[in-house]
Design a protein around this motif. Structure first.
Motif, mmCIF file in Angstrom:
data_model
loop_
_atom_site.group_PDB
_atom_site.id
_atom_site.type_symbol
_atom_site.label_atom_id
_atom_site.label_comp_id
_atom_site.label_asym_id
_atom_site.label_seq_id
_atom_site.Cartn_x
_atom_site.Cartn_y
_atom_site.Cartn_z
ATOM 1 N N GLN A 19 26.612 -53.888 -29.826
ATOM 2 C CA GLN A 19 28.017 -54.198 -29.604
ATOM 3 C C GLN A 19 28.323 -55.658 -29.927
ATOM 4 O OE1 GLN A 19 28.832 -52.906 -25.586
ATOM 5 N NE2 GLN A 19 29.275 -50.818 -26.251
ATOM 6 N N PHE A 20 27.343 -56.521 -29.760
ATOM 7 C CA PHE A 20 27.531 -57.921 -30.159
ATOM 8 C C PHE A 20 27.710 -58.021 -31.670
ATOM 9 C CE2 PHE A 20 25.675 -61.918 -31.702
ATOM 10 C CZ PHE A 20 26.484 -62.829 -31.028
ATOM 11 N N LEU A 21 26.968 -57.182 -32.414
ATOM 12 C CA LEU A 21 27.056 -57.206 -33.877
ATOM 13 C C LEU A 21 28.311 -56.504 -34.386
ATOM 14 C CD1 LEU A 21 23.331 -56.388 -34.713
ATOM 15 C CD2 LEU A 21 24.478 -58.577 -35.107
ATOM 16 N N SER A 22 28.676 -55.397 -33.740
ATOM 17 C CA SER A 22 29.828 -54.626 -34.201
ATOM 18 C C SER A 22 30.384 -53.800 -33.046
ATOM 19 C CB SER A 22 29.437 -53.707 -35.363
ATOM 20 O OG SER A 22 30.481 -52.809 -35.684
ATOM 21 N N GLY A 23 31.640 -54.012 -32.750
ATOM 22 C CA GLY A 23 32.265 -53.216 -31.706
ATOM 23 C C GLY A 23 32.576 -51.805 -32.134
ATOM 24 N N GLU A 24 32.441 -51.519 -33.437
ATOM 25 C CA GLU A 24 32.785 -50.200 -33.959
ATOM 26 C C GLU A 24 31.562 -49.360 -34.312
ATOM 27 O OE1 GLU A 24 35.832 -48.281 -37.315
ATOM 28 O OE2 GLU A 24 35.311 -50.413 -37.359
ATOM 29 N N ALA A 56 22.547 -48.784 -33.434
ATOM 30 C CA ALA A 56 21.383 -49.407 -32.795
ATOM 31 C C ALA A 56 20.790 -48.478 -31.736
ATOM 32 C CB ALA A 56 21.783 -50.741 -32.168
ATOM 33 N N VAL A 57 21.652 -47.833 -30.950
ATOM 34 C CA VAL A 57 21.171 -46.907 -29.919
ATOM 35 C C VAL A 57 20.476 -45.715 -30.571
ATOM 36 C CG1 VAL A 57 21.815 -45.523 -27.910
ATOM 37 C CG2 VAL A 57 23.058 -47.636 -28.421
ATOM 38 N N GLY A 58 21.050 -45.216 -31.667
ATOM 39 C CA GLY A 58 20.417 -44.102 -32.369
ATOM 40 C C GLY A 58 19.050 -44.466 -32.920
ATOM 41 N N ALA A 59 18.922 -45.696 -33.426
ATOM 42 C CA ALA A 59 17.620 -46.132 -33.945
ATOM 43 C C ALA A 59 16.584 -46.181 -32.833
ATOM 44 C CB ALA A 59 17.757 -47.507 -34.602
ATOM 45 N N THR A 60 16.970 -46.679 -31.666
ATOM 46 C CA THR A 60 16.055 -46.706 -30.522
ATOM 47 C C THR A 60 15.636 -45.292 -30.133
ATOM 48 O OG1 THR A 60 17.043 -48.742 -29.692
ATOM 49 C CG2 THR A 60 15.781 -47.424 -28.122
ATOM 50 N N TRP A 61 16.605 -44.390 -30.069
ATOM 51 C CA TRP A 61 16.318 -43.004 -29.689
ATOM 52 C C TRP A 61 15.282 -42.367 -30.615
ATOM 53 C CZ3 TRP A 61 16.780 -38.923 -26.476
ATOM 54 C CH2 TRP A 61 16.610 -37.659 -27.020
ATOM 55 N N TRP A 62 15.488 -42.483 -31.926
ATOM 56 C CA TRP A 62 14.607 -41.790 -32.858
ATOM 57 C C TRP A 62 13.228 -42.411 -32.931
ATOM 58 C CZ3 TRP A 62 15.305 -37.051 -34.258
ATOM 59 C CH2 TRP A 62 16.584 -36.519 -34.260
ATOM 60 N N VAL A 63 13.092 -43.668 -32.500
ATOM 61 C CA VAL A 63 11.754 -44.252 -32.411
ATOM 62 C C VAL A 63 10.933 -43.523 -31.353
ATOM 63 C CG1 VAL A 63 10.477 -46.312 -31.660
ATOM 64 C CG2 VAL A 63 12.330 -46.530 -33.321
ATOM 65 N N PHE A 64 11.586 -43.072 -30.285
ATOM 66 C CA PHE A 64 10.870 -42.409 -29.193
ATOM 67 C C PHE A 64 10.595 -40.929 -29.468
ATOM 68 C CE2 PHE A 64 12.314 -46.106 -26.833
ATOM 69 C CZ PHE A 64 11.228 -46.371 -26.030
ATOM 70 N N VAL A 65 11.297 -40.327 -30.406
ATOM 71 C CA VAL A 65 11.115 -38.901 -30.677
ATOM 72 C C VAL A 65 9.757 -38.670 -31.340
ATOM 73 C CG1 VAL A 65 11.965 -36.944 -32.021
ATOM 74 C CG2 VAL A 65 13.579 -38.431 -30.825
ATOM 75 N N ASN A 66 8.985 -37.745 -30.781
ATOM 76 C CA ASN A 66 7.665 -37.364 -31.306
ATOM 77 C C ASN A 66 6.646 -38.487 -31.264
ATOM 78 O OD1 ASN A 66 8.401 -34.699 -31.891
ATOM 79 N ND2 ASN A 66 9.188 -35.252 -33.898
ATOM 80 N N LEU A 111 25.305 -53.782 -42.443
ATOM 81 C CA LEU A 111 25.395 -53.655 -40.986
ATOM 82 C C LEU A 111 24.474 -52.554 -40.491
ATOM 83 C CD1 LEU A 111 26.738 -54.408 -38.287
ATOM 84 C CD2 LEU A 111 28.536 -52.740 -38.830
ATOM 85 N N ARG A 112 24.395 -51.453 -41.220
ATOM 86 C CA ARG A 112 23.504 -50.361 -40.807
ATOM 87 C C ARG A 112 22.061 -50.832 -40.760
ATOM 88 N NH1 ARG A 112 22.459 -45.118 -40.032
ATOM 89 N NH2 ARG A 112 20.553 -44.274 -40.934
ATOM 90 N N LEU A 113 21.652 -51.607 -41.750
ATOM 91 C CA LEU A 113 20.288 -52.119 -41.769
ATOM 92 C C LEU A 113 20.024 -53.021 -40.565
ATOM 93 C CD1 LEU A 113 17.551 -52.489 -43.147
ATOM 94 C CD2 LEU A 113 18.564 -54.344 -44.492
ATOM 95 N N VAL A 114 20.970 -53.926 -40.276
ATOM 96 C CA VAL A 114 20.791 -54.846 -39.151
ATOM 97 C C VAL A 114 20.780 -54.084 -37.828
ATOM 98 C CG1 VAL A 114 21.783 -56.808 -37.914
ATOM 99 C CG2 VAL A 114 21.812 -56.772 -40.414
ATOM 100 N N GLU A 115 21.693 -53.135 -37.668
ATOM 101 C CA GLU A 115 21.744 -52.346 -36.429
ATOM 102 C C GLU A 115 20.465 -51.529 -36.259
ATOM 103 O OE1 GLU A 115 23.976 -52.219 -34.043
ATOM 104 O OE2 GLU A 115 25.926 -52.831 -34.806
ATOM 105 N N THR A 116 19.935 -50.986 -37.355
ATOM 106 C CA THR A 116 18.678 -50.237 -37.285
ATOM 107 C C THR A 116 17.548 -51.146 -36.831
ATOM 108 O OG1 THR A 116 19.394 -48.696 -39.021
ATOM 109 C CG2 THR A 116 17.022 -48.883 -38.613
ATOM 110 N N GLY A 117 17.494 -52.349 -37.393
ATOM 111 C CA GLY A 117 16.461 -53.303 -36.982
ATOM 112 C C GLY A 117 16.579 -53.683 -35.521
#
Length: 503
Positions: A203-208, A213-223, A309-315
Motif C-alpha cells: 500500500q505504501f508503493l501503490s494504493g491501487e 504484494a499480498v498475492g506474491a506472499t501467498w503463493w510463496v507459501f503454497v506447496n 510496479l508488478r515487479l516491485v510489488e512481487t519482490g
C-alpha cells in the motif's frame, strides 16, 4: 531452465495432456460466460475460477476430484461477497484478507481438498481487488463462477477424463504434530504475518495495486513445507516475473487490447502455467506474468509503469514471506527433510516385505501401492532438498552430500521397482534366502532411522551381503538395495554436529 521446463521427460504425455485440457476447459468456460451475456469482468472471473478448479484440485481419485470441485463455490462465493461488501472499508477489508490468507494456509492440514478450498477462497478475495468488484456486480460474478465450473468440469470429467485410466496416485499425509508443532499451523501464522508486512509495504508503493504484494506472499507459501523451500520459491517467483516483463513491453502492450491476439496470448499463458508447473516454478511464473499482462491489456490499463510496479510489488511480497519464514516460528529445512527421508526409508522396507510375501505365495501381498507411495515420498524429498542443491547454494559440502543422498535414494527406488516387477511375475519362485535379505534391509533401515542409533554407521551390514550375481533376480535387487542403504549412512550421519541442511 528452458531445457528443464520444455524438454523434461513427460511419461505418458501427462503434462501435455494436462495443459491442453486446461486450455480447452478454460476456453469453454470463457465462451459460455460470453454466450450468457456476461461482461469482460465476469468472463475474467469465470476464467480464473475454471483455471483454479483445473489447477488446484488434485485429489487422488476422480470421484474425490468431483466432490472437491463441487465444494469450491461453497468456499469461494461467501468470500467474494465478503470482499465486495468491504470494498469501501479499507481497514476491515485488510484484516479480512489476512484472516482468509491464514485460514487458507491452515486448511492444508486436511490434505489436497483443504489445500484446494483454501486456494480458491484466497483467490476469490484476490480477484475482487484485481477487478475492483462492487456488491452490485455479485450476481453476475456468482453466475460466471458457477457456469465456468460446470463448463470446465464437463471437459475434465466428461470429454477428457484421462485419469480414469491411470493408477490411483499415492497421497502423502503431512508430517504430524500438535498445536504449533504442526507445520501447517506454524505456516498459517507465518503467512498471516508475512501477508501483513506485504500489505503495508504494497500500500505504501501503490494504493491501487497493493494486493499484488499480498498475492506474491501467498503463493510463496503454497506447496512449501520449510523455510528453505519458501526462500527458493520466493527467489524463483521474482525471477519468473522479471523474465515476463520484456514480453509485456514488447508483445502485449503494442496490441492495445486487441481481442484475437490477446486471446492467443491468454491461451499460451494458460498452457505454459500447466505445462511447466511440475518442473519449473520460474517458467510457471513467467507464464503467469504473461497471462496477467494480457488481462490488463484487455482491461485497457497496461503500460510500462504498471509492469514495473508488478515487479516491485512481487519482490516486496516475496521479501515479506522470507522475513516471516526466517523470524516467525521457523520450520527448519533440516527437520522437514529428515522426516521425509525417514518415511521414504521405512517405505523401502515395507516394499521389500510386500514383495517377499508375494514371492512366498501370499495372495494378498501387493508391493505396487507401496512402490507408488515411495515415488511420491522421493518427490517430496527432492522438493525438500531443493534449496541445498540449488545452483546458487553457497553450502558446497552439504550440496554434495544432498546430491549423494538423492542419488542413493534413486538407486533404492530403482531396485524396489525391479523387485516388485519380479514379484508380479506369476512364474517367479520363492527363495529361502529372501527372508534373510529382507531382515538385513530392515536392520539397515533401523540403523538409519531409529533415534537411538541415528549416528551409528550402517556400513556393518555391507559385510553380510551375498556376492552379486549368485542368486535369482529378486536377491540381486535386494543385494543392490542393501548396498545402497549401507552407503547412505555416510552422507546422512557422518557428522552428528553438521546435519545435512543445518539446524
Amino acid at each position: 531452465m528452458l531445457k528443464r521446463a520444455f524438454v523434461a521427460p513427460d511419461p505418458g504425455w501427462l503434462r501435455l495432456r494436462h495443459a491442453t485440457r486446461a486450455v480447452l476447459g478454460i476456453g469453454l468456460a470463457v465462451v459460455v460466460c460470453g454466450l450468457a451475456g456476461h461482461s469482460l469482468v465476469g468472463a475474467v472471473t469465470g476464467g480464473l475460477a475454471a483455471l483454479l478448479a483445473l489447477f488446484t484440485v488434485t485429489d487422488p481419485t476422480v470421484r474425490g476430484q468431483v466432490v472437491t470441485t463441487a465444494l469450491l463455490p461453497v468456499a469461494g462465493l461467501p468470500v467474494l461477497a465478503l470482499a465486495a461488501g468491504l470494498h469501501g472499508l479499507p481497514v476491515a477489508r485488510d484484516l479480512a484478507f489476512l484472516a482468509v490468507m491464514g485460514a487458507g494456509v491452515y486448511a492444508r492440514r486436511w490434505g489436497p481438498r483443504g489445500h484446494s478450498l483454501g486456494v480458491f477462497a484466497f483467490m476469490a478475495f484476490f480477484v475482487t481487488q484485481f477487478l475492483h468488484t462492487l456488491p452490485a456486480q455479485l450476481p453476475e460474478l456468482y453466475s460466471a463462477v458457477l457456469l465456468s465450473l460446470l463448463a470446465s468440469s464437463a471437459v475434465r470429467f466428461g470429454f477428457w477424463c484421462y485419469e480414469r485410466r491411470l493408477p490411483v496416485a499415492a497421497v502423502l499425509a503431512p508430517v504430524t504434530g500438535r498445536g504449533l508443532a504442526r507445520a501447517t499451523t506454524r505456516q498459517a501464522v507465518q503467512a498471516t504475518a508475512g501477508g501483513a508486512l506485504a500489505l503495508m509495504a504494497g500500500q505504501f508503493l501503490s494504493g491501487e495495486r497493493w494486493y499484488w504484494a499480498v498475492g506474491a506472499t501467498w503463493w510463496v507459501f503454497v506447496n512449501t513445507a520449510s523455510r528453505g523451500e519458501a526462500l527458493v520459491r520466493g527467489f524463483r517467483r521474482v525471477l519468473g516475473t522479471l523474465a515476463g516483463i520484456p514480453v509485456g513491453l514488447a508483445v502485449i502492450a503494442p496490441l492495445h487490447g486487441a481481442a484475437l491476439p490477446s486471446a492467443v496470448l491468454v491461451a499460451l499463458g494458460v498452457f505454459g502455467i500447466f505445462y511447466t508447473a511440475a518442473v519449473s516454478y520460474t517458467w510457471m511464473m513467467f507464464s503467469v506474468t504473461v497471462l496477467a499482462g494480457t488481462l490488463y491489456g484487455l482491461l485497457g490499463v497496461l503500460d510500462p509503469a504498471l509492469l514495473a510496479l508488478r515487479l516491485v510489488e512481487t519482490g516486496v511480497g516475496a521479501l515479506g514471506a522470507m522475513v516471516a519464514v526466517l523470524l516467525i516460528l521457523p520450520v527448519t529445512t533440516h527437520a522437514t527433510t529428515d522426516a521425509w527421508i525417514q518415511r521414504a526409508l521405512r517405505c523401502v522396507h515395507a516394499c521389500t516385505n510386500e514383495a517377499a510375501a508375494r514371492l512366498a505365495g501370499s495372495a494378498t501381498a501387493d508391493p505396487a501401492p507401496r512402490v507408488a507411495e515411495l515415488e511420491a515420498l522421493l518427490g517430496r524429498v527432492r522438493l525438500s532438498l531443493g534449496p541445498l542443491v540449488h545452483p546458487l547454494s553457497p553450502f558446497r559440502a552439504r550440496k554434495a552430500r544432498a546430491g549423494r543422498v538423492l542419488a542413493l535414494l534413486d538407486v533404492c527406488a530403482r531396485e524396489v521397482r525391479g523387485l516388485a516387477s519380479v514379484a508380479a511375475d506369476p512364474e517367479a519362485s520363492h527363495d529361502a534366502r529372501l527372508a534373510a535379505a529382507c531382515w538385513r534391509v530392515e536392520t539397515s533401515v533401523e540403523a538409519l532411522t531409529a533415534p537411538e542409533r541415528r549416528h551409528r554407521t550402517a556400513a556393518v551390514t555391507a559385510g553380510a551381503l551375498p556376492p552379486a550375481g549368485v542368486a535369482g533376480p529378486a536377491l540381486e535387487h535386494l543385494h543392490s538395495l542393501e548396498k545402497a542403504l549401507a552407503e547412505l549412512a555416510a552422507p546422512l550421519h557422518s557428522s552428528p554436529r553438521a546435519p545435512l541442511l543445518g539446524a
